[in-house]
Design an enzyme around this catalytic site. Structure first.
Site, PDB file in Angstrom:
ATOM      1  N   GLU A 226      -4.152   3.403  -1.511  1.00  0.00           N
ATOM      2  CA  GLU A 226      -3.248   4.429  -0.999  1.00  0.00           C
ATOM      3  C   GLU A 226      -3.321   5.608  -1.953  1.00  0.00           C
ATOM      4  OE1 GLU A 226       0.767   2.985  -0.233  1.00  0.00           O
ATOM      5  OE2 GLU A 226      -0.027   1.077   0.507  1.00  0.00           O
TER       6      GLU A 226
ATOM      7  N   GLU B  68       2.113  -5.092  -1.704  1.00  0.00           N
ATOM      8  CA  GLU B  68       3.368  -5.066  -2.458  1.00  0.00           C
ATOM      9  C   GLU B  68       4.117  -6.396  -2.383  1.00  0.00           C
ATOM     10  OE1 GLU B  68       4.354  -2.942  -4.508  1.00  0.00           O
ATOM     11  OE2 GLU B  68       3.598  -0.959  -3.962  1.00  0.00           O
TER      12      GLU B  68
END
Ligand code: IPT
Length: 954
Positions: free
Chosen positions: A487, A417
């Site tokens: 994820e 991220e």
């Protein structure tokens, strides 16, 4: 004190005075001295509160506090040293890179040490001081001489200290700042925990000792040979006795070997000997390649059955000891997990040794996240600003150089991220050039410009399927790459739901190479009053609550139901068949190992009790191979409920689990359950106390059941409410799909029950009601029909929705209460909880548990503890038989109390046991971060009818 002394705190370069990175190894024959232990600590509120006089030998630190290293000071001193802060992606300080707040908690650390008696003479070679992890910025002095400073919290840093050492009274001084320019690169979703949290070690470096070395150990699956070459900064020899290898550094040896895989982690012990040092090597031969659009190891594609692992200990934070790391690895292996993404930073280096040894595929992720910049549309993101690139490259190099000799590491990840930018490209280019033997991952690179694998987080099933079928489009390069979900399955609170559905897709489409559940462990902090603390419990001004508790393990490492579900879903053996025709099909779902490590057993279970057992002889199937086997003649073909249970067990003790550990199982039903029949044979009678029907009495006005065979019952009535789970509540960024708030808005937590009629007749009692929330026109016309055979009582509930129901219901069933109950016996799914999309591990059998044991201790209390597919249950003197089978829940508090609780310590047992008997439960999904429950797990408001037979024989 000038501000200039702390200017380095906002310096975007990674540090000064630090040696170049190199390979990490645990121990050699060179001396080393651990400097872990008790240090002196002076904590200040700002970076410049004190000058550097404290670093001088002789400085009096006797009245300073003490702190344990490795450790985080905010987790020590009972709050005297400040508190932890939890934010998901928000920076807990104004975003003005590279500036940090004036309030910058700073810990001056001092440790005085003597060299051990057997330490070599100081003239013999040099010495290094190694820090394995300091958050977030450290400035270091030895004996009054400044060595330098560094950032990069979860990366090693070494200083040359040879000339500065003295035999006794060495003073090591470390100034640690909580905030630095480096903090902008470390915005991971976790607690902010300053401190020297990994080992500090003094390493003797004899003349001619090893500097850096790179073990290249590949495997050619066509020839069965491994090729070894060790490049070393200092020339020497490599010996591997078991392989008869004795070569010089830089030379190549090719010999037949057993390859390393996560399933067969063969390591060969070797030694790298230079003139000054002998370094033990543990060599695993394997070749990672991207071939035919697939990640292949040793020529075969693999399927990641992974987890994201943050380092976590409920008392020590990210300061983990070896035993805790080993516990993680053992728990993973025992739960069929084969891969770890080290989210979101390189772990303690010893963890990777354990992955090599026990066998886990590793995506090693760099210590990099700049997620908070998303709040400003990624403006000023450091990864797209050349001034920061040296720091990014430094981080990449410190990870790769440290960890490059681990066979378990198959993929490097640039970070998490961090948006996109030139700095990331520079990192990828550097890594590709330095280590062509592994792949590069970064989820944020949607076009896969810089990466070797297409990676996504939390995509819905339908999208995963589209990608599996290559209907997803994207750049040309991306279309040629495999997909992994770095994820998925957000394990926050009750859940995650839908894992089995993902797994079916992974197994169906080659392009889908599996994924990594988010995440391994809840980051709850042990707290004297709250049990486990989460965000906000320390009075943080910005925080993200219990979003930090989203693991498959509870903070104390007890497996949650989510982990048991995952273990079942990713079993490496598939067992399928029709119990009725007595055949079973066994498929080896490993990628590399045959089935020779397993034995198989069967048991024939009647009404949940084992009637006969035996072994099943299964050939040593190769990966992907299946065999069709015949089961023995069933002991009793017709009659009561019966089923086969087939199990695959470890045939021998392994390093990670003992013999007989169950690796996979399945049940094959033979004869279905028959609910008990009840022929109504008594008529209701009016008495002074109300209405009597067989063993029961009812309130004549409301039709509520009052007693049953002398047992006081708080009568069953319709219930649709559950204490919303974290997945029901949904992620804040999905405002339109958050069931919890939508349910409350509709009023499902405050349903009113209007009694329209209480009608005794010749064969029973009918109670007509309408159940509906104030302020809405929707309702549930609910009829309770009671009959009895004199001994037992049967309730049939009919529900007809009225009005326009657009939302699914949380649950549909009845709730009742008993004055007391302790032991519960049931025949149905167990031993643990299950919900419609989390029920793979629920095994029908006879189970016993206390009411307390039925509770699942989610850190933030919420709906939990339902047992699936229950045919009957006995508790508190009551027996309940269901037709059809039901969801069973019992607890010592009401749903309302459960919902109001913020921590487990808020729940105190009341004077009754509350029981929910549900015809339906809404699926769980993964909406606390990802997609909600799939449509097939929705509990729609539809006409329904279900019955229970109550008796007091239990
Ligand atoms: C994703 C993060 O990568 C991870 O660190 C964690 O925060 C997780 O979410 C949620 O628990 S980011 C996702 C919200 C897009």
């Amino acid at each position: 004190m000038s501000l200039r002394t702390t200017a380095y705190v906002t310096d975007v370069t990674p540090g000064a005075g630090v040696l170049p990175p190199r390979a990490w190894y645990p121990a050699s024959d060179a001396k080393s001295l651990s400097l872990n232990g008790t240090w002196r600590l002076r904590r200040s509120a700002t970076a410049d509160a004190h000058d550097d006089a404290f670093a001088a030998p002789g400085h009096d630190t006797r009245d300073w506090a003490e702190v344990t290293v490795p450790g985080h000071w905010v987790l020590q001193g009972d709050g005297a040293f400040g508190s932890p802060i939890y934010t998901n992606h928000l920076y807990p300080f104004p975003v003005d890179p590279p500036h940090v707040p004036t309030e910058n908690p700073t810990g001056d650390h001092v440790r005085v040490f003597d060299l051990p008696k057997d330490w070599p003479r100081l003239s013999e070679g040099g010495a290094l001081l190694r820090f394995d992890g300091v958050e977030s910025c450290a400035r270091v002095w030895l004996n009054g001489t400044e060595l330098g400073w560094f950032t990069g919290s979860r990366l090693p840093h070494e200083f040359a200290v040879g000339e500065l050492l003295r035999p006794t009274g060495n003073v090591l001084a470390v100034r640690v700042h909580q905030w630095s320019a480096g903090s902008y690169l470390e915005d991971q979703d976790q607690w902010w925990l300053p401190g020297i949290f990994r080992d500090v070690t003094l390493l003797h470096r004899p003349e001619g000792s090893v500097t850096d070395f790179f073990v290249h150990a590949s495997y050619d699956h066509r020839t069965g040979e491994g090729t070894l070459r060790v490049d070393s900064g200092v020339a020497g020899r490599i010996t591997v006795p078991a392989l008869d290898i004795d070569i010089a550094t830089g030379e190549t040896a090719t010999v037949p070997v057993d390859p390393w895989t996560a399933e067969t982690p063969t390591l060969y012990d070797g030694v790298l000997a230079t003139p000054g040092e002998r370094v033990p090597l543990r060599i695993g031969f394997r070749t990672v390649a991207l071939e035919d659009g697939l990640i292949k190891v040793n020529g075969r594609p693999l399927l990641f059955k992974g987890v994201n692992r943050h380092e976590w200990h409920p008392e020590h934070g990210r300061a983990l000891d070896l035993e805790t790391m080993r516990q993680d690895v053992l728990l993973m292996k025992r739960h069929n997990i084969n891969a770890v993404r080290t989210s979101h930073y390189p772990p303690h280096p010893a963890f990777l040794d354990l992955c090599d040894e026990y066998g886990l595929w590793v995506i090693d992720e760099c210590d990099l996240e700049t997620h908070g910049f998303t709040e400003q549309s990624w403006r000023d993101n450091p990864v797209d600003d050349d001034r920061w690139t040296p720091a990014l490259l430094d981080r990449a190099a410190r990870m790769v150089e440290r960890d490059k000799n681990h066979p378990s590491v198959v993929v490097w990840s640039l970070g998490n991220e961090a948006g996109t930018g030139r700095g990331l490209t520079a990192m990828a280019e550097w890594i590709h050039a330095r280590d062509a033997s592994r792949l590069v991952h970064y989820e944020g690179d949607v076009d896969c410009r810089d990466t070797d694998v297409y990676s996504r987080m939390y995509p819905p099933h339908a999208e995963v399927e589209r990608i599996g079928r290559s209907l997803d489009g994207g750049t040309r390069k991306r279309r040629r790459l495999p997909l992994i979900l770095c994820e998925y399955g957000h394990a926050m609170g009750n859940g995650p739901g839908g894992l089995a559905d993902y797994q079916r897709l992974f197994e169906r489409y080659d392009r889908l190479q599996g994924g990594f559940v988010w995440e391994w462990i809840d980051h709850g902090i042990r707290h004297p009053e709250l049990g486990f603390a989460y965000g906000g419990d320390f009075g943080e001004e910005l925080h993200d609550g219990n979003f930090v508790c989203d693991g498959l393990l509870f903070p104390d490492r007890t497996p949650s139901p989510g982990l048991l579900e995952y273990r079942k879903v990713i079993e490496p053996v598939r067992i399928e068949g029709q119990g009725r025709d007595g055949s079973v099909r066994i498929t080896n779902a490993h990628d590399f190992a045959d089935l020779s490590a397993l034995t198989f057993t069967w048991s024939y279970d009647v009404e949940g009790e084992t009637a006969a057992t035996g072994t099943l002889s299964v050939p040593a199937l190769t990966p992907g191979e299946s065999a069709e086997l015949k089961l023995p003649e069933p002991p009793a073909a017709e009659g009561p409920e019966a089923r086969w249970t087939i199990r695959a067990l470890l045939a021998r003790d392994t390093p990670w689990a003992p013999r007989d550990h169950v690796v996979a199982w399945a049940q094959l039903p033979v004869t279905p359950h028959r609910p008990p029949a009840l022929t109504p044979s008594t008529a209701p009678a009016s008495t002074a106390d109300g209405i009597r029907l067989g063993p029961a009495t009812f309130d004549a006005r409301t039709g509520t059941l009052l007693t049953l065979g002398g047992l006081e019952v708080t009568g069953p009535r319709l219930d649709v409410w559950r204490a919303p789970t974290d997945n029901d509540e949904g992620a804040p960024w999905q405002p339109d799909a958050r069931l919890g708030p939508l349910w409350r808005k509709l009023g499902l937590h405050r349903m009113r029950h209007r009694v329209d009629a209480v009608e005794p007749d010749g064969t029973g009692l009918t109670v007509r009601t309408r159940v509906a929330p104030a302020g809405a026109e929707v309702g549930l016309a609910t009829t309770y029909r009671w009959v009895s055979d004199g001994e037992r009582l049967k309730l049939t509930v009919s529900v007809v929705p009225e009005g326009d129901w657009t939302l699914p219901l949380p649950r549909l069933g009845v709730r009742l209460a008993l004055p007391r109950a302790d032991r519960v016996r049931w025949f149905g799914g167990g031993p643990g909880e299950a919900y419609p999309d989390t029920r793979s591990a629920s095994r029908p059998a006879r189970w016993t548990a206390s009411v307390d044991d039925l509770q699942t201790p989610y850190v933030r209390p919420q709906e939990n503890g339902a047992r699936a597919d229950v045919h009957w249950a006995e508790l508190g003197g009551l027996r309940i038989d269901g037709d059809p089978a039901f969801w069973f829940t019992a607890r010592r508090w009401t749903t309302e109390q459960l919902e109001a609780a913020a921590h487990l310590t808020d729940l105190t047992p009341g004077d009754r046991v509350w029981i929910n008997l549900d015809h339906g439960q809404m699926g769980i999904g993964s909406q606390s971060c990802g997609p909600g429950a799939l449509p097939q797990y929705h509990l729609h408001a539809r006409p329904a009818e279900f019955s229970f037979v109550f008796s007091t024989r239990g």
